[in-house]
Design an enzyme around this catalytic site. Structure first.
Site, PDB file in Angstrom:
ATOM      1  CB  VAL A  16     -19.023 -90.569 -25.038  1.00 46.15           C
ATOM      2  CG1 VAL A  16     -16.963 -90.728 -25.316  1.00 46.15           C
ATOM      3  CG2 VAL A  16     -19.473 -90.050 -26.178  1.00 46.15           C
ATOM      4  CE1 TYR A  17     -12.978 -89.900 -26.118  1.00 45.94           C
ATOM      5  CE2 TYR A  17     -11.222 -91.301 -25.512  1.00 45.94           C
ATOM      6  CZ  TYR A  17     -12.126 -89.769 -24.908  1.00 45.94           C
ATOM      7  OH  TYR A  17     -10.569 -89.007 -24.346  1.00 45.94           O
ATOM      8  CB  SER A  18     -16.528 -95.068 -31.795  1.00 46.59           C
ATOM      9  OG  SER A  18     -14.494 -94.308 -32.468  1.00 46.59           O
TER      10      SER A  18
END
Length: 327
Positions: free
Chosen positions: A60-62
């Site tokens: 989900v990071y960026s």
């Protein structure tokens, strides 16, 4: 750099883990302070040069660009077998049904998506990012076991849940002969010590490695009260929701960190990280970095050994906090 085993495994990891939430396309993430690929690569290269072999990211990071940046940098700067890469699954990656969570469908799809973005055949540590209240834990543990048996992950870990949930999941895995969680990435630092009530003692008793996130409380333990704020400090609404309400009571703790740092001739960050590194079963705090000096500072903390009096000084003013992170 010092290295240690990750819990009861034979895996050697650096005592500092570089968290990669700071890297990615700002247009695809809630945090506007994330670094572009060029700046991210410089920090990853510096971490490798300083002996860090442990890197933590998440799907989900960026929305996947953190994994992409990390994968490309490691391919250029390191041999795959010399680094330990962790990524996570749970958060919603797309709108509509089955876009997130810990169902068998999502776990098996997302591990493949993460590997594609990383450009790797396997990850060393596949972590569930949160507890899924809508999926039976038996289904989740069986799917994670299949990921390990398929060779797509070497080990599995967990993050941010209640101790009873973590114990339940580990009991399911043990009773069915599944691969079991070897690490816990929980919210733990000098300003937030609620994990010491149940989660940390359980992990220490079960020989589960501790790799806490936010070890510097999103920068609050790295600067004196009133010091000029960074862009991240000023714009990180997630961090404000965790620490904003207790800022006044936490100030005394920050002042103790500052006092010891001055006395020792080191940075406040080094003192806060050294406190965590002194705890049993502490494998590696996951540090975020937006500047090269953040990585250099973190590595120096490994050599800083606090005495009992200093540890007591740092801990004396703590007051109970509302639980955050586990929900």
């Amino acid at each position: 750099m010092e290295y240690t085993k990750l819990g009861k495994t034979g895996l050697d990891v650096s005592r500092i883990c570089l968290g990669c939430m700071s890297f990615g396309d700002a247009g695809k993430w809630v945090h506007e302070w994330v670094l572009n690929e060029s700046d991210s690569r410089a920090i990853i290269k510096s971490a490798l040069d300083l002996g860090i072999n442990f890197f933590d990211t998440a799907n989900v990071y960026s929305l996947g660009t953190s994994e992409e940046y990390l994968g490309r940098a490691l391919k250029d700067y390191a041999l795959r077998d010399e680094v330990v890469v962790a990524t996570k699954v749970f958060s919603t990656m797309r709108e509509g049904p089955n876009g997130g969570g810990l169902s068998r469908k999502n776990i098996l799809a997302e591990v493949d998506n993460s590997l594609k973005r990383l450009g790797m055949d396997y990850v060393d540590l596949f972590i569930i990012h949160r507890w899924d209240y809508n999926t039976p834990i038996e289904e989740t543990m069986e799917a994670l076991n299949d990921v390990v048996r398929a060779g797509k992950a070497r080990y599995i870990g967990a993050s941010a849940m209640y101790a009873w949930q973590f114990q339940k999941a580990r009991n399911v895995a043990a009773s069915r002969g599944f691969a079991n969680f070897v690490s816990m990435q929980n919210h733990w630092n000098l300003l937030y010590r609620e994990e010491e009530r149940e989660m940390v003692p359980y992990c220490q008793d079960a020989d589960v490695a501790l790799t806490p996130y936010s070890p510097l409380a999103s920068g609050r333990l790295s600067r004196a009260p009133g010091e000029e704020a960074t862009k991240r400090f000023a714009t990180d609404t997630t961090a404000k929701s965790k620490y904003g309400k207790t800022e006044k009571q936490d100030e005394q703790i920050v002042l103790q960190v500052q006092d010891i740092a001055k006395r020792r001739g080191v940075s406040m960050s080094q003192v806060a990280l050294a406190w965590l590194l002194s705890k049993p079963l502490m494998a590696a705090p996951v540090i975020g970095a937006t500047k090269l000096r953040h990585v250099e500072d973190a590595v120096k903390s490994v050599d800083l050994k606090l005495d009992e009096a200093e540890i007591a000084q740092l801990e004396q003013f703590y007051l109970p906090h509302p639980v955050v992170g586990a929900l």
